[in-house]
Design a protein around this motif. Structure first.
Motif, short mmCIF file in Angstrom:
data_model
loop_
_atom_site.label_atom_id
_atom_site.label_comp_id
_atom_site.label_asym_id
_atom_site.label_seq_id
_atom_site.Cartn_x
_atom_site.Cartn_y
_atom_site.Cartn_z
N LEU A 110 0.80 -1.22 0.00
CA LEU A 110 0.00 0.00 0.00
C LEU A 110 0.84 1.28 0.00
O LEU A 110 0.30 2.37 -0.14
CB LEU A 110 -0.95 0.00 1.19
CG LEU A 110 -2.08 -1.02 1.06
CD1 LEU A 110 -2.81 -1.18 2.37
CD2 LEU A 110 -3.03 -0.60 -0.04
N LYS A 111 2.15 1.16 0.16
CA LYS A 111 3.00 2.36 0.17
C LYS A 111 2.85 3.16 -1.12
O LYS A 111 2.79 4.39 -1.09
CB LYS A 111 4.46 1.99 0.40
CG LYS A 111 4.74 1.62 1.84
CD LYS A 111 6.21 1.48 2.08
CE LYS A 111 6.43 0.87 3.43
NZ LYS A 111 6.74 1.83 4.45
N ALA A 112 2.76 2.50 -2.25
CA ALA A 112 2.60 3.19 -3.53
C ALA A 112 1.27 3.93 -3.57
O ALA A 112 1.19 5.04 -4.12
CB ALA A 112 2.69 2.20 -4.69
N VAL A 113 0.24 3.36 -2.98
CA VAL A 113 -1.07 4.01 -2.94
C VAL A 113 -0.98 5.29 -2.12
O VAL A 113 -1.42 6.36 -2.54
CB VAL A 113 -2.15 3.07 -2.35
CG1 VAL A 113 -3.46 3.81 -2.12
CG2 VAL A 113 -2.35 1.87 -3.26
N PHE A 114 -0.39 5.19 -0.93
CA PHE A 114 -0.29 6.37 -0.07
C PHE A 114 0.59 7.45 -0.68
O PHE A 114 0.28 8.64 -0.58
CB PHE A 114 0.22 5.98 1.32
CG PHE A 114 -0.82 5.25 2.13
CD1 PHE A 114 -2.04 5.85 2.42
CD2 PHE A 114 -0.59 3.97 2.60
CE1 PHE A 114 -3.01 5.19 3.15
CE2 PHE A 114 -1.55 3.31 3.34
CZ PHE A 114 -2.77 3.91 3.61
N ARG A 115 1.66 7.06 -1.33
CA ARG A 115 2.52 8.06 -1.97
C ARG A 115 1.79 8.74 -3.13
O ARG A 115 1.90 9.95 -3.32
CB ARG A 115 3.81 7.42 -2.45
CG ARG A 115 4.69 6.97 -1.30
CD ARG A 115 6.14 6.86 -1.67
NE ARG A 115 6.91 6.20 -0.63
CZ ARG A 115 7.28 6.76 0.52
NH1 ARG A 115 6.93 7.98 0.77
NH2 ARG A 115 7.97 6.09 1.41
N VAL A 158 -7.79 10.34 -7.41
CA VAL A 158 -8.10 9.39 -6.32
C VAL A 158 -8.84 8.18 -6.89
O VAL A 158 -8.53 7.03 -6.56
CB VAL A 158 -8.92 10.07 -5.20
CG1 VAL A 158 -9.44 9.04 -4.20
CG2 VAL A 158 -8.07 11.12 -4.49
N ASN A 159 -9.80 8.43 -7.77
CA ASN A 159 -10.54 7.31 -8.38
C ASN A 159 -9.63 6.45 -9.25
O ASN A 159 -9.75 5.23 -9.26
CB ASN A 159 -11.74 7.83 -9.16
CG ASN A 159 -12.83 8.34 -8.25
OD1 ASN A 159 -12.99 7.87 -7.13
ND2 ASN A 159 -13.58 9.31 -8.71
N ARG A 160 -8.71 7.08 -9.98
CA ARG A 160 -7.77 6.32 -10.80
C ARG A 160 -6.90 5.43 -9.92
O ARG A 160 -6.69 4.25 -10.22
CB ARG A 160 -6.89 7.27 -11.63
CG ARG A 160 -5.96 6.54 -12.59
CD ARG A 160 -4.86 7.42 -13.12
NE ARG A 160 -3.89 7.82 -12.11
CZ ARG A 160 -2.92 7.04 -11.63
NH1 ARG A 160 -2.80 5.79 -12.05
NH2 ARG A 160 -2.08 7.48 -10.71
N ILE A 161 -6.41 5.98 -8.83
CA ILE A 161 -5.56 5.20 -7.91
C ILE A 161 -6.34 4.00 -7.36
O ILE A 161 -5.85 2.88 -7.38
CB ILE A 161 -5.05 6.10 -6.76
CG1 ILE A 161 -4.08 7.15 -7.30
CG2 ILE A 161 -4.41 5.26 -5.65
CD1 ILE A 161 -3.80 8.30 -6.33
#
Length: 172
Positions: A110-115, A158-161
Motif C-alpha cells: 500500500l505504500k505506492a497508494v499512499f505516496r 483518487v478514483n484512478r488510484i
C-alpha cells in the motif's frame, strides 16, 4: 482465486473532518458503513500519532472483519489518508495468476497508494484556486461552508488510484 482490492479511500483533515471519500465497486452504496469505519480509525490515528513521528505510514489500523482492513498514512500537515482494502477482492484471471508472484496483501503493497494519494493532495495544494483554509472544520465554519474537496482533477486522480491498484503492481 482473488486479489485484494481497494474498497474505499478517505482523506481526513487535520481537524478530523472528512475532506474526500471515494467508494469502489461493489461498495458504492455503503456510505454509512464506510463513514463509521473511517471515523473509528481516527482514534487509532491519535494513539499512533503519539508513538510515531509525523509523515508516517501507520500500516494496519484495524481489521474490520475477515474481509475488510483499514490502513493509514499521516502527513506532515496532519491530513490523514485512509485506505480500506477488501481482502477477498476481485476474482483473478489465469493471465493475472501467471503474472502474480504472490497472492495476499503485505502492508508494503500500500505504500505506492499512499505516496500517490499524497502526491495528488500536494498537487491540489499547489492549485492557486484551491483554498485549504476553507476546508478546516471549526464550529462556526461547519455550518457555513462545504468541507469537501470538489476539485475534479483531485477526485479523478483518487478514483484512478483506487481503480488501478493491484497488490503486485508498485508504480501508480
Amino acid at each position: 482465486m482473488a486479489l485484494p482490492k481497494i474498497a474505499c479511500i478517505g482523506v481526513i483533515g487535520k481537524a478530523d473532518n472528512p475532506l474526500h471519500v471515494s467508494l469502489f465497486p461493489p461498495y458504492l452504496e455503503s456510505t454509512i458503513e464506510f463513514s463509521f469505519i473511517l471515523n473509528s480509525c481516527l482514534d487509532i490515528f491519535e494513539i499512533r500519532r503519539k508513538q510515531t513521528s509525523i509523515d508516517q505510514d501507520l500500516g494496519l489500523l484495524q481489521a474490520v472483519d475477515e474481509r475488510l482492513a483499514a490502513y493509514g498514512w499521516l502527513s506532515t500537515t496532519g491530513v490523514k489518508f485512509l485506505v480500506i482494502v477488501d481482502l477477498i477482492g476481485q476474482p483473478i484471471s489465469d493471465e493475472d495468476l501467471k503474472n502474480s508472484t504472490k497472492l495476499g496483501l503485505r502492508e508494503s503493497d500500500l505504500k505506492a497508494v499512499f505516496r500517490a494519494l499524497q502526491t495528488a493532495y500536494v498537487q491540489l495544494l499547489q492549485n492557486p484556486f484551491y483554498r485549504p483554509d476553507d476546508h478546516t472544520a471549526t464550529a462556526k465554519a461547519v455550518s457555513t461552508c462545504n468541507s469537501q474537496i470538489t476539485d475534479r482533477r483531485f477526485i479523478s486522480e483518487v478514483n484512478r488510484i483506487g481503480n488501478s491498484w493491484l497488490p503486485t503492481v508498485a508504480p501508480l
